[in-house]
Design a protein around this motif. Sequence first.
Motif, PDB file in Angstrom:
ATOM      1  N   LEU A 120      -8.200  -4.730 -22.856  1.00 43.94           N
ATOM      2  CA  LEU A 120      -6.779  -4.538 -23.159  1.00 43.94           C
ATOM      3  C   LEU A 120      -5.993  -5.843 -23.111  1.00 43.94           C
ATOM      4  O   LEU A 120      -6.273  -6.728 -22.306  1.00 43.94           O
ATOM      5  N   THR A 121      -5.009  -5.910 -23.946  1.00 40.45           N
ATOM      6  CA  THR A 121      -4.056  -7.016 -23.907  1.00 40.45           C
ATOM      7  C   THR A 121      -2.645  -6.420 -23.868  1.00 40.45           C
ATOM      8  O   THR A 121      -2.470  -5.216 -24.060  1.00 40.45           O
ATOM      9  N   ASP A 122      -1.682  -7.258 -23.626  1.00 37.80           N
ATOM     10  CA  ASP A 122      -0.275  -6.806 -23.567  1.00 37.80           C
ATOM     11  C   ASP A 122      -0.100  -5.627 -22.611  1.00 37.80           C
ATOM     12  O   ASP A 122       0.550  -4.630 -22.945  1.00 37.80           O
ATOM     13  N   THR A 123      -0.666  -5.731 -21.433  1.00 38.72           N
ATOM     14  CA  THR A 123      -0.623  -4.589 -20.525  1.00 38.72           C
ATOM     15  C   THR A 123       0.722  -4.503 -19.814  1.00 38.72           C
ATOM     16  O   THR A 123       1.375  -5.505 -19.553  1.00 38.72           O
ATOM     17  N   SER A 124       1.086  -3.266 -19.525  1.00 38.66           N
ATOM     18  CA  SER A 124       2.274  -2.989 -18.708  1.00 38.66           C
ATOM     19  C   SER A 124       1.916  -1.845 -17.775  1.00 38.66           C
ATOM     20  O   SER A 124       0.908  -1.169 -17.972  1.00 38.66           O
ATOM     21  N   PRO A 125       2.729  -1.618 -16.741  1.00 43.53           N
ATOM     22  CA  PRO A 125       2.387  -0.550 -15.790  1.00 43.53           C
ATOM     23  C   PRO A 125       2.382   0.828 -16.458  1.00 43.53           C
ATOM     24  O   PRO A 125       3.234   1.113 -17.299  1.00 43.53           O
ATOM     25  N   LEU A 126       1.439   1.668 -16.031  1.00 36.86           N
ATOM     26  CA  LEU A 126       1.418   3.060 -16.498  1.00 36.86           C
ATOM     27  C   LEU A 126       2.507   3.863 -15.792  1.00 36.86           C
ATOM     28  O   LEU A 126       3.178   4.695 -16.388  1.00 36.86           O
ATOM     29  N   ALA A 127       2.672   3.615 -14.502  1.00 42.34           N
ATOM     30  CA  ALA A 127       3.667   4.353 -13.723  1.00 42.34           C
ATOM     31  C   ALA A 127       4.097   3.481 -12.561  1.00 42.34           C
ATOM     32  O   ALA A 127       3.403   2.523 -12.199  1.00 42.34           O
ATOM     33  N   VAL A 128       5.250   3.803 -11.994  1.00 42.26           N
ATOM     34  CA  VAL A 128       5.704   3.114 -10.791  1.00 42.26           C
ATOM     35  C   VAL A 128       5.781   4.155  -9.687  1.00 42.26           C
ATOM     36  O   VAL A 128       6.512   5.134  -9.802  1.00 42.26           O
ATOM     37  N   VAL A 129       4.967   3.962  -8.661  1.00 42.50           N
ATOM     38  CA  VAL A 129       4.879   4.922  -7.568  1.00 42.50           C
ATOM     39  C   VAL A 129       5.197   4.190  -6.266  1.00 42.50           C
ATOM     40  O   VAL A 129       4.554   3.180  -5.954  1.00 42.50           O
ATOM     41  N   GLU A 130       6.151   4.706  -5.504  1.00 43.02           N
ATOM     42  CA  GLU A 130       6.615   4.023  -4.288  1.00 43.02           C
ATOM     43  C   GLU A 130       6.879   2.548  -4.586  1.00 43.02           C
ATOM     44  O   GLU A 130       6.469   1.660  -3.831  1.00 43.02           O
ATOM     45  N   ASP A 131       7.557   2.324  -5.685  1.00 50.93           N
ATOM     46  CA  ASP A 131       7.976   0.968  -6.089  1.00 50.93           C
ATOM     47  C   ASP A 131       6.842   0.032  -6.473  1.00 50.93           C
ATOM     48  O   ASP A 131       7.052  -1.185  -6.606  1.00 50.93           O
ATOM     49  N   ALA A 191       0.851  -1.205   0.000  1.00 52.92           N
ATOM     50  CA  ALA A 191       0.000   0.000   0.000  1.00 52.92           C
ATOM     51  C   ALA A 191       0.879   1.245   0.000  1.00 52.92           C
ATOM     52  O   ALA A 191       2.026   1.218   0.463  1.00 52.92           O
ATOM     53  N   GLN A 192       0.370   2.335  -0.519  1.00 52.30           N
ATOM     54  CA  GLN A 192       1.095   3.599  -0.491  1.00 52.30           C
ATOM     55  C   GLN A 192       1.300   4.040   0.964  1.00 52.30           C
ATOM     56  O   GLN A 192       0.529   3.682   1.849  1.00 52.30           O
ATOM     57  N   SER A 193       2.310   4.869   1.180  1.00 54.34           N
ATOM     58  CA  SER A 193       2.690   5.210   2.552  1.00 54.34           C
ATOM     59  C   SER A 193       1.606   6.004   3.287  1.00 54.34           C
ATOM     60  O   SER A 193       1.516   5.953   4.503  1.00 54.34           O
ATOM     61  N   TRP A 194       0.784   6.726   2.555  1.00 55.79           N
ATOM     62  CA  TRP A 194      -0.245   7.550   3.185  1.00 55.79           C
ATOM     63  C   TRP A 194      -1.531   6.768   3.422  1.00 55.79           C
ATOM     64  O   TRP A 194      -2.503   7.310   3.978  1.00 55.79           O
ATOM     65  N   ASP A 195      -1.586   5.536   2.995  1.00 59.70           N
ATOM     66  CA  ASP A 195      -2.840   4.794   2.998  1.00 59.70           C
ATOM     67  C   ASP A 195      -3.080   4.131   4.356  1.00 59.70           C
ATOM     68  O   ASP A 195      -2.184   4.074   5.193  1.00 59.70           O
ATOM     69  N   GLN A 196      -4.288   3.651   4.593  1.00 63.53           N
ATOM     70  CA  GLN A 196      -4.658   2.959   5.836  1.00 63.53           C
ATOM     71  C   GLN A 196      -5.422   1.707   5.441  1.00 63.53           C
ATOM     72  O   GLN A 196      -6.613   1.785   5.122  1.00 63.53           O
ATOM     73  N   VAL A 197      -4.764   0.578   5.466  1.00 65.02           N
ATOM     74  CA  VAL A 197      -5.404  -0.660   5.017  1.00 65.02           C
ATOM     75  C   VAL A 197      -5.373  -1.704   6.121  1.00 65.02           C
ATOM     76  O   VAL A 197      -4.723  -1.525   7.142  1.00 65.02           O
ATOM     77  N   HIS A 253      -6.921  -1.287  -0.223  1.00 66.86           N
ATOM     78  CA  HIS A 253      -7.057  -0.071  -1.023  1.00 66.86           C
ATOM     79  C   HIS A 253      -5.926   0.026  -2.058  1.00 66.86           C
ATOM     80  O   HIS A 253      -5.961  -0.676  -3.062  1.00 66.86           O
ATOM     81  N   THR A 254      -4.925   0.854  -1.802  1.00 70.19           N
ATOM     82  CA  THR A 254      -3.900   0.994  -2.843  1.00 70.19           C
ATOM     83  C   THR A 254      -3.116  -0.305  -3.029  1.00 70.19           C
ATOM     84  O   THR A 254      -2.547  -0.522  -4.102  1.00 70.19           O
ATOM     85  N   ASN A 255      -3.081  -1.171  -2.012  1.00 74.99           N
ATOM     86  CA  ASN A 255      -2.468  -2.477  -2.224  1.00 74.99           C
ATOM     87  C   ASN A 255      -3.297  -3.307  -3.212  1.00 74.99           C
ATOM     88  O   ASN A 255      -2.733  -4.125  -3.959  1.00 74.99           O
ATOM     89  N   ALA A 256      -4.610  -3.096  -3.247  1.00 69.71           N
ATOM     90  CA  ALA A 256      -5.431  -3.781  -4.252  1.00 69.71           C
ATOM     91  C   ALA A 256      -5.314  -3.110  -5.620  1.00 69.71           C
ATOM     92  O   ALA A 256      -5.459  -3.762  -6.652  1.00 69.71           O
ATOM     93  N   ASP A 257      -5.038  -1.811  -5.632  1.00 71.17           N
ATOM     94  CA  ASP A 257      -4.882  -1.124  -6.929  1.00 71.17           C
ATOM     95  C   ASP A 257      -3.742  -1.732  -7.734  1.00 71.17           C
ATOM     96  O   ASP A 257      -3.841  -1.917  -8.941  1.00 71.17           O
ATOM     97  N   VAL A 258      -2.639  -2.005  -7.065  1.00 71.27           N
ATOM     98  CA  VAL A 258      -1.414  -2.357  -7.780  1.00 71.27           C
ATOM     99  C   VAL A 258      -1.257  -3.853  -8.036  1.00 71.27           C
ATOM    100  O   VAL A 258      -0.422  -4.265  -8.849  1.00 71.27           O
ATOM    101  N   ALA A 259      -2.045  -4.667  -7.352  1.00 77.00           N
ATOM    102  CA  ALA A 259      -1.806  -6.110  -7.369  1.00 77.00           C
ATOM    103  C   ALA A 259      -2.175  -6.747  -8.707  1.00 77.00           C
ATOM    104  O   ALA A 259      -2.999  -6.235  -9.466  1.00 77.00           O
ATOM    105  N   ALA A 260      -1.524  -7.878  -8.967  1.00 85.41           N
ATOM    106  CA  ALA A 260      -2.066  -8.777  -9.969  1.00 85.41           C
ATOM    107  C   ALA A 260      -3.457  -9.164  -9.465  1.00 85.41           C
ATOM    108  O   ALA A 260      -3.653  -9.365  -8.264  1.00 85.41           O
ATOM    109  N   ASN A 261      -4.413  -9.260 -10.355  1.00 90.32           N
ATOM    110  CA  ASN A 261      -5.809  -9.485  -9.967  1.00 90.32           C
ATOM    111  C   ASN A 261      -6.355  -8.348  -9.121  1.00 90.32           C
ATOM    112  O   ASN A 261      -7.240  -8.549  -8.292  1.00 90.32           O
ATOM    113  N   GLY A 262      -5.812  -7.161  -9.347  1.00 90.02           N
ATOM    114  CA  GLY A 262      -6.260  -6.027  -8.569  1.00 90.02           C
ATOM    115  C   GLY A 262      -7.197  -5.133  -9.361  1.00 90.02           C
ATOM    116  O   GLY A 262      -7.701  -5.501 -10.437  1.00 90.02           O
ATOM    117  N   VAL A 263      -7.393  -3.931  -8.837  1.00 88.35           N
ATOM    118  CA  VAL A 263      -8.386  -3.023  -9.400  1.00 88.35           C
ATOM    119  C   VAL A 263      -8.001  -2.591 -10.817  1.00 88.35           C
ATOM    120  O   VAL A 263      -8.835  -2.593 -11.727  1.00 88.35           O
TER     121      VAL A 263
END
Lengths: 275, 275, 275, 275, 275, 275
Positions: free
Chosen positions: D121-132, D21-27, D101-111
Amino acid sequence: MTTTLKDVVDVLDRLYPPRTAQSWDQVGLVTGDPEQPVERILLALDPTLAVIEEARDLHADLVVTHHPLLLRGIHSVATTTAKGASITGLVVGDIALYVAHTNADVAANGVCEALAAAAGLTDTSPLAVVEDQPLGRVGRLAAPTTLGAFATALHAALPAAASGLRVSGPPDAPVETVAVLGGAGDDQFAAVRASGADVYVTADLRHHPALEAREESRGGAPYLVDAGHWSSEAVWLQTLRDALAGALRVDIDISTVRTDPWTFTVGAENLGGMP
Amino acid sequence: MTTTLKDVVDVLDRLYPPRTAQSWDQVGLVTGDPEQPVERILLALDPTLAVIEEARDLHADLVVTHHPLLLRGIHSVATTTAKGASITGLVVGDIALYVAHTNADVAANGVCEALAAAAGLTDTSPLAVVEDQPLGRVGRLAAPTTLGAFATALHAALPAAASGLRVSGPPDAPVETVAVLGGAGDDQFAAVRASGADVYVTADLRHHPALEAREESRGGAPYLVDAGHWSSEAVWLQTLRDALAGALRVDIDISTVRTDPWTFTVGAENLGGMP
Amino acid sequence: MTTTLKDVVDVLDRLYPPRTAQSWDQVGLVTGDPEQPVERILLALDPTLAVIEEARDLHADLVVTHHPLLLRGIHSVATTTAKGASITGLVVGDIALYVAHTNADVAANGVCEALAAAAGLTDTSPLAVVEDQPLGRVGRLAAPTTLGAFATALHAALPAAASGLRVSGPPDAPVETVAVLGGAGDDQFAAVRASGADVYVTADLRHHPALEAREESRGGAPYLVDAGHWSSEAVWLQTLRDALAGALRVDIDISTVRTDPWTFTVGAENLGGMP
Amino acid sequence: MTTTLKDVVDVLDRLYPPRTAQSWDQVGLVTGDPEQPVERILLALDPTLAVIEEARDLHADLVVTHHPLLLRGIHSVATTTAKGASITGLVVGDIALYVAHTNADVAANGVCEALAAAAGLTDTSPLAVVEDQPLGRVGRLAAPTTLGAFATALHAALPAAASGLRVSGPPDAPVETVAVLGGAGDDQFAAVRASGADVYVTADLRHHPALEAREESRGGAPYLVDAGHWSSEAVWLQTLRDALAGALRVDIDISTVRTDPWTFTVGAENLGGMP
Amino acid sequence: MTTTLKDVVDVLDRLYPPRTAQSWDQVGLVTGDPEQPVERILLALDPTLAVIEEARDLHADLVVTHHPLLLRGIHSVATTTAKGASITGLVVGDIALYVAHTNADVAANGVCEALAAAAGLTDTSPLAVVEDQPLGRVGRLAAPTTLGAFATALHAALPAAASGLRVSGPPDAPVETVAVLGGAGDDQFAAVRASGADVYVTADLRHHPALEAREESRGGAPYLVDAGHWSSEAVWLQTLRDALAGALRVDIDISTVRTDPWTFTVGAENLGGMP
Amino acid sequence: MTTTLKDVVDVLDRLYPPRTAQSWDQVGLVTGDPEQPVERILLALDPTLAVIEEARDLHADLVVTHHPLLLRGIHSVATTTAKGASITGLVVGDIALYVAHTNADVAANGVCEALAAAAGLTDTSPLAVVEDQPLGRVGRLAAPTTLGAFATALHAALPAAASGLRVSGPPDAPVETVAVLGGAGDDQFAAVRASGADVYVTADLRHHPALEAREESRGGAPYLVDAGHWSSEAVWLQTLRDALAGALRVDIDISTVRTDPWTFTVGAENLGGMP
């Protein structure tokens, strides 16, 4: 084939990569369209209104300066402020402006190296490393001399401004190792002491930092030479012209405007009593 | 009856109330014991090692300076730093140190008023109000003159330092209304423009603030005179001596040490070609 | 006699005094010279590239917008960024730009009052006082109605954008007291609840603030209408034209460019099934 | 053997590790005792009062949501605030709450992956890398299409909310490369431009960020689709159910409460004129 | 007629207005519903798990404490943390919690006045004014006594905790003027010195602040008594009970749980050698 | 050959390297000249006025303390403050002061190891790593014992102060694993719980941190022993003397001044009823 602004920017970015600028700095293209043609370039230390007028008179398409016009962000370019009048003058005159500031300070063939050469230094190495870039230079004179003779020779090698050079230390003190940092260098006194330099050439030294540095040196070396902000950096414009001339087929002029703010002095105590 | 340090502090606090100092400043007693006797006082702009030595030679019990020795807090007084050596020198020599800084700037009979008097101003009013205190002064000359003549007269009225006065503006420009602010005044350009002054006398002006002020004035008034930090403030020491002499029966000397950091200049362009 | 930009600025500054803008805002003249003549003015909500092109086509000398072009300071006006291209387009086209933003929100005859009038409110009073200025308005409808009918009438009274109005609450809920705040109003929910309003008309409501406001209301009043940022504020341009027309003898146009960013919707559930 | 809350938390923490999860998040776990048994789980996007009531009616022991109930810390759970009433309702009803929350955003099988799948979409790749962590996805459609057809198909693939989808760009513009970021995505416009996407699907786009992005694109690609915060993320709940059902022997329901705050629209301009 | 939680809150808010709490504090209702009936109230200094258990055993409907349970905001009430277990225990047990903290410190009939009374002070006045509220009290004893005798009498007047009272100063030193501040008072040493107090009664004094205060006093008055955080404030609960009993017809108990964290001491040097 | 202050500083810097101090700390030489001779050293926990007087009476040339005199920077050494009087006393008496604080806490043969040894620990490892340094220690007793017996033995092994040791937990609770951190340790409770310690020996524990730690432990282990700031650290002075005696040929004394601020207690409940 026409040279475009983009062509010139590519050359400048290669000479002085923007990523080597300090994080607080603002460098690169300030006005202009990359597609516009460039036939004549004017080089100056500061993008003052007088320099912009000179560019217009010379039909220059691009002004390259060391100092940023917009180091602080602006919210208006109305002509009611000097900054707004400058931007408006450039845009209306179809004159591009490009800035190479701290990226030019640190570069090979940059401001500090030009100053080191004017001071007659050899075997130069960086004075300090700031944000991973080599800032300032330390080197040795061809032969030992005195502080007075060194300052006199340096003055002769730099573009002359009204204030001349200010020197702290006895004229007959021996100097051989010299540290230089063009422009305002009052945050590198500790590096200068660590470098073992006999004298530190920089500019814009105010009373308190200069006096504290002298106290820390207990009156001995390193001595100080305030060479003037404009003089200590404008010496680089010749280097810049040569580098551009070698890479571009355009006309290149060095500004004849002395953008140092001072017009004359009263009562300055010149060494030997000469003005 | 013996005069104690407490007696002198009471007089100084009355002349220059510590509560009128700026919030960031550090004024008042720096070394000494309120009960110690005071027979001789030495006045100086800066508490340098040379001034402390002068005090020891003169058998002075107290040094009063304008500039703080410890503007930034210290964590050691070991002699390995200049500040530590200064404190140790004072304490070992049984010499008290008292500072009147921004509280002396704003006071009646303070630094700015002494500078205004040296400049020949009458009908003075505050240049700005900062933290509820009147900073700087604006006044009129007895008669209109030129910028060159004004600067020449001012130089004659101030204690002389090696750099002399630096002036920005044409020597023959007319001046009549003058703003003054002893020491570093580069944050009051807007107030100066608002005041309608023809010329601004202050010190420690660096390239960028000075050049931006000149640009904002489009080359016209207000012109600038950088009178030197030391010269523009040391003129006050005579006023201070008179005020103390009127209130205390002790010996009072003004330091003969020129604590301006500069020793000589090279190539300064003196008006009229004279040094 | 020619109307100058300064004349127009004087009228605008009187209608919407810059000192009444919020402290973080950037209002007033962004491009232009006070001395330039103004024969035609174009009014728009946003200074987009399309609006600037419209101004050029109309030979307008001045664009007056609600939204700042340079809310964040810029360091370059090169055409490589949209902001730079906008500034360059204005300056090259000799088109002045003037912004009345939060000072126009709070004014009599300002944005909030125009929105309150479009909503049919009478007996209006400020919704909140922020930095001493009256932000938003609360008033009553001429007669009680339903949420659905109110939203339908409001839509008819506002300039139409693609997204229409979004409403939170049952269509048949009774409404009589209404709070309005043009533009982004998600920081005033507490003031809305305190005002006793049945419905809050504002814009730019994101999921979390809107949902939390609905939870705090436990599903009841105050209901929400997101009227669209552009629609809720562009309604003011007619008021502005009338005010300027009464004070100046120049041609005044309202932009025909819909600067709302949205082109169309898919699947929006319109009340009654009609677009 | 009874499934405990701890068992379910272990499965969820494995699917969506809290450290991602992002550092500001509460999960993680918000209410409940790890030892309590869990027989029925309710999945929802937001832990609203209506969802808690639904859980009580369904005798659910655990609610799993995407959005935090307590993103900002609270100092009271008294029922006088909606947050307090929610916590009290959960605790009194013996209903645990778990947030991914943000941990679900970034996960495989996530949001973001669920939204990418809904967009085809096919051949997907990350749009951005935020806090790794990989935020958003970029991919290609099976075949080129138009912006209008793409938006229509996307609407059909997402849970429907009252506002539908808002689109910026011409309906007939060609689109093939698509960037997606569920929820509020207005801080990733630079990454979208760098990705070469023809269209950006995200939500909660306010006037200024959306308009500035459109200006920066000079009216061309990347176009924008605001798919609604709720619609763009609730599509993930089905993925979540499948993942939990594969790992746990408990009953799992997806909430039938549409926690999007909007009830209906007025005057939205649907493509093709259909609601 | 039934007393509701709202009735009790109204009485407490009148005795200890929440607006008089310090800006960083968190006071008022922490758990509960204003409509719930209240038949029995338990008063305690801290809302510990043992106090909540005591409330459950006593069938108390409300716990009133001095110290906040949630001074720092929380993001979860799961039972995996002590704070979460406390909140869950209160909510499941249908027990409301109300906090009167710094608003109780400053009030008439508040914590500091209860401590002043226990110390035998008359003619009390505020020790300091912080955020416009009178913090601490200074008063005089009925007759001069010694530091040892004063501390012994104070110990007898306060609820006893394991650590007893710690005293800095000679047992036979004379004391007559006394400053008191219940709880942690190490930020008011300057006010104590200014008050002319012979001794300062407060608590939670750590090594460095206490030692620096003693150094500043050069070993003389004001002496220090660390009366224990719990002892110095729990003395107020009797006052609180009396005030509530006069305004409400409910049962009121003072907790028998000593929430001071310490169980016993080893090697403490009691005056006179007695425990 | 004469031992100089520089010689002693070199030894101390090697034992307790200044670079291992925490970033907020202030360690090293506070008064003195590196060239002055050192024949006698006095060791103390705090550089109080009484310790400085002891040094003068003993003709000590150097005081080495654990606690800094100038942790916060000072702007005056006038005798009107305790800090100024201390500095003046040292300088006038020609007494150097050297501080080893957090660098001494973390070192082998440092404060935490001395405390661990006094507690009878073996197999010690760091309690936590803070700024890359090992803070505190965790180890095991030679044999399991009870909390009461452990505290009694610890008290016997430490220099005695008036407050004795404060203990939270039942006297008969079993303890075998022990965490120690000399001085103020209330920011390491989480590390203590993670270490599996049965009891935590530290000092300066205030009501709220101690009570929250006890709540988090639900009344069980880890128990707490507040051993007193002075007692828990002064035990190190013997270690320091031995280390210096092995490296230098000078006289070394341990101060007989108990710089713990407390003189006596009243009503402390000693285990077994004994003082």
